[in-house]
Design an enzyme around this catalytic site. Sequence first.
Site, PDB file in Angstrom:
ATOM      1  N   GLY A 134       2.346   4.263   1.443  1.00 58.00           N
ATOM      2  CA  GLY A 134       3.761   3.543   1.816  1.00 58.00           C
ATOM      3  C   GLY A 134       4.220   4.768   2.315  1.00 58.00           C
ATOM      4  O   GLY A 134       3.376   6.094   2.262  1.00 58.00           O
TER       5      GLY A 134
ATOM      6  N   GLY B  31       3.739   7.364  -0.478  1.00 56.15           N
ATOM      7  CA  GLY B  31       3.100   7.301  -1.051  1.00 56.15           C
ATOM      8  C   GLY B  31       1.631   6.292  -2.101  1.00 56.15           C
ATOM      9  O   GLY B  31       2.137   5.444  -1.280  1.00 56.15           O
ATOM     10  N   VAL B  32       0.889   5.976  -2.525  1.00 55.12           N
ATOM     11  CA  VAL B  32       0.120   5.548  -2.574  1.00 55.12           C
ATOM     12  C   VAL B  32       1.107   4.931  -4.218  1.00 55.12           C
ATOM     13  O   VAL B  32       0.996   5.367  -5.269  1.00 55.12           O
ATOM     14  CB  VAL B  32      -0.743   5.678  -3.375  1.00 55.12           C
ATOM     15  CG1 VAL B  32      -2.143   4.580  -3.567  1.00 55.12           C
ATOM     16  CG2 VAL B  32      -1.642   6.866  -1.834  1.00 55.12           C
ATOM     17  N   VAL B  33       0.379   2.800  -4.332  1.00 50.52           N
ATOM     18  CA  VAL B  33       1.125   2.673  -5.137  1.00 50.52           C
ATOM     19  C   VAL B  33       0.447   1.915  -6.235  1.00 50.52           C
ATOM     20  O   VAL B  33      -1.262   1.707  -5.288  1.00 50.52           O
ATOM     21  CB  VAL B  33       2.008   1.190  -5.136  1.00 50.52           C
ATOM     22  CG1 VAL B  33       2.653   0.783  -6.305  1.00 50.52           C
ATOM     23  CG2 VAL B  33       3.199   2.230  -4.221  1.00 50.52           C
TER      24      VAL B  33
ATOM     25  N   ASP C  48      15.166   3.361   4.852  1.00 48.67           N
ATOM     26  CA  ASP C  48      13.923   2.926   5.882  1.00 48.67           C
ATOM     27  C   ASP C  48      13.972   1.213   5.825  1.00 48.67           C
ATOM     28  O   ASP C  48      12.859   0.298   4.716  1.00 48.67           O
ATOM     29  CB  ASP C  48      13.050   3.465   4.946  1.00 48.67           C
ATOM     30  CG  ASP C  48      11.696   3.175   5.353  1.00 48.67           C
ATOM     31  OD1 ASP C  48      11.517   2.577   6.705  1.00 48.67           O
ATOM     32  OD2 ASP C  48      10.328   3.413   4.654  1.00 48.67           O
TER      33      ASP C  48
END
Length: 808
Positions: A530, A533-535, A645
């Site tokens: 996203g 960052g990365v999840v 957002d």
Amino acid sequence: MAVALSVEMLFFSSLFLLPISVFSQNNGRVAVGSSRTASTGDSSSWLSPSGDFAFGFSPLGNNDLFLLSIWYAKIPETVVWHAYEDNNPVVAPGGSILNLTANGGLVLNNPQGGEIWQSGTTSGTVAIGVMKDTGNFVLQDENSGSLWETFSNPTDTFLPGQTIQRNGKLSSRQSKTNYTKGRFQLRLQDDGNLVLNTVNLPTDFANNPYFDTETTAGTVEGSEGRQLVFNSSGYMFVLRENGGRFTLTGPQGVSARDNYIRATLDFDGIFALYSHPKNFTGNADWSSPLWYKPDDDICQTLLEDMGVGVCGYNSVCKLKTDNRPTCECPEGFSFLDPNDIYRGCKPDFIQGCEEDELQGPRKDLYDVKVLTNTDWPTSDYVQLKPFTADKCNESCFQDCLCAVAVFRSETCWKKKLPLSNGRVDVSLNSKTFIKVRKDNATLQPPPKPIPDDKEKSRNAVIRVESALLGTSIFVNFVLSSAICLGIFFIFRKKPVRSSTDIVLDSNLRSFSYKELREATNGFNEELGKGAFGVVFKGVMQIGSGVEVAVKKLNYVMQDVEKEFKTELKVIGQTHHKNLVRLFGYCDEGQQRLLVYEFLRNGTLASFLFSDIKPSWRQRIEIAYGVAQGLLYLHEECSTQIIHCDIKPQNILLDDYYTARISDFGLAKLLLMNQSQTHTAIRGTKGYVAPEWFRNLPITTKVDVYSFGVVLLEIICCRRSVDMEGNCEERAILTYWVYDCYVEGGLDAVVDCEVEAMGDRTTLEKFVMVAIWCIQEDPSLRPTMKKVVQMLEGVVEVPVPPCPSPYTR
Ligand SMILES: *[C@@H]1O[C@H](CO)[C@@H](O)[C@H](O)[C@H]1NC(C)=O
Ligand SMILES: *[C@@H]1O[C@H](CO)[C@@H](O)[C@H](O)[C@H]1NC(C)=O
Ligand SMILES: *[C@@H]1O[C@H](CO)[C@@H](O)[C@H](O)[C@H]1NC(C)=O
Ligand SMILES: *[C@@H]1O[C@H](CO)[C@@H](O)[C@H](O)[C@H]1NC(C)=O
Ligand SMILES: *[C@@H]1O[C@H](CO)[C@@H](O)[C@H](O)[C@H]1NC(C)=O
Ligand SMILES: *[C@@H]1O[C@H](CO)[C@@H](O)[C@H](O)[C@H]1NC(C)=O
């Protein structure tokens, strides 16, 4: 002769009343191979010779469900036995078939042929089944020996002719109409004593008896009870080993020949004897109890060290004028199940040390109500003596653990939740101080603690959009994320408590990087990528393992230690059912990670835009949820948070498909990164409010705009921008829906979905609210509070103007 006559009379009356059953009826005898079908017709039961009792399917509610049971055939709705499995009644859907088989006894199959239940037989082959006039259904072998009978597998009712052996028992129902096993038990113990006790469901753990016959082996040889007998003349007694009898009751002057007699352990814990004339006209009913136990005040006699009492937790038991118990909730509490007052009460407010702390100085939080002679004798945690009533009240008031204090003769007992064994006892002469939250308007679900040994947690997920960066060809999407990457704000209503010494809220846990690397198996399973960052999926090794989503933040600068923690603290203090919960974080050198709950059902985007269209009802609920989550962020949490957002990729769904907003409050974390470049924006529409491009102040209204777009997507089940369709006029959802609205063609926006068209008022209301939200002029957009009120129908929705008067 007399018997033959009555059978013949039955035959004739049956000929008129029960034309089908009579032909398969033979003196209550049921041949192997016979069957019965669950239906409202007469072929759904077998009758006893006198026609007094029926065995088969009795209707359960109006849902085409049937209870496999025995009932009085001539009296409405008195079930004396039902089949059960574990603690649950055997319920069959309409069309199920009950067969009498030689080897399996009674076998119940659903309409598809799947087995629901089997009586089994102890051994041997069934020759015949007999529905007896006593109300007993017996499976016999060829020597007329009993292989299985309903009298040996009793439920809550005891009938003349029936006996209960040692270790045998009756169990109450949950309520008058709910046949699930309840808490009360009548048991002939192994030592010969007949007792009434409660059990702690779902186990069989028995609490101390609230009634007993003391028929144990005493000084007299053989005086312990062997069986509980209800003889055909209507006498109930414990038959001792030595032949002696402890008589509980006789038929109380009622003829057992001319009356139906039964003893039932009722769902309120009272074991009572009832009669009903056999020969009656009109609406005769069951008598009030001819006899009952316990016959003193059950609210006082039933007192359990390890149980809840007659009523459930937090309630108060009172005796009615008919000597039966009823349950009430103290002020500030309400019934867990308004249809079943015996289930207990829940506080309408949240109480606890952490919760009190979060809400500010304690003296503002509670009112103290005074009750007289009300006690919960098993919920004490401290006793203070000598003490005064005022000091007792004050001491409880100041103590965040204390829910109630009882004062009597210089002694103060402080009590904690849940309160159990509540009752009114006028002999006490006591004063009860109960704390009730003043302000219940901001009722919040209890904060979910971070996973630790005590909390196995609701496992849930966080998933972040992956489509966005990779696949989007739509400028809008990229832009909307780019904008939000850079410009996130959190506006404070009031400063965070301490500015120098930032101590994180105790319900956020700090994890080491090593811990998180292990939990995610070396950042192995990527859930999504996203803006932030990365999840990764992870499992914390606590208890049986708690699933988490670990987000590795991309753009956080290193020298902003204090701000990072401040922001986390803001996020950590949010508690709302429509927000994703942050469990903890890692802040180690270069590494900044956030640990969230893991939500199983993915994003709203994947839910809405998949091939299977979710139901209208479900979508409506989700829309309410998102609105409420946003309202909380804007107005109800201690620090205002503008999300910036809002889009379906940032809204997750939990196990119950409740909408949960994620990624809120990350604003400041990204803003800290000064090197992030911002793309110049040209006017486009996605989820982004126009003020972003117009140098206007950014307020909560930007979220209202995005919510409007998301609401339209929820209504229409399509993306806000869809260039793939052939139809240009439909490409931009907001324009298209407004055009449809003006032209009165809302059927098109829901693609003629039957459920939505049947709910036109809601559809119209939702579309109008959405159009208000997407007004280009922020001052025209409603606040989220207004939005929620309009969606819920609390206030009227005025006719909305054209959302974009300048650009179109
Ligand atoms: C039960 O009875 C029905 C109807 O008589 C019959 O079709 C079915 O085969 C029987 N099932 C079993 C398991 O005996
Ligand atoms: C009966 O009560 C049980 C236990 O409280 C509950 O789980 C069940 O749903 C209830 N059944 C009905 C039909 O209401
Ligand atoms: C039932 O018990 C009562 C009292 O013990 C006794 O008088 C009566 O005869 C019994 N009736 C039968 C049918 O055994
Ligand atoms: C039943 O009722 C009928 C008519 O009311 C009466 O003639 C008859 O004697 C009654 N029988 C019994 C056993 O009470
Ligand atoms: C109990 O104590 C609180 C706090 O001091 C006070 O506001 C309240 O009036 C007291 N109530 C009674 C009945 O004494
Ligand atoms: C809040 O308290 C008031 C007054 O005590 C009561 O009327 C109202 O129902 C409560 N609201 C909720 C949600 O419990």
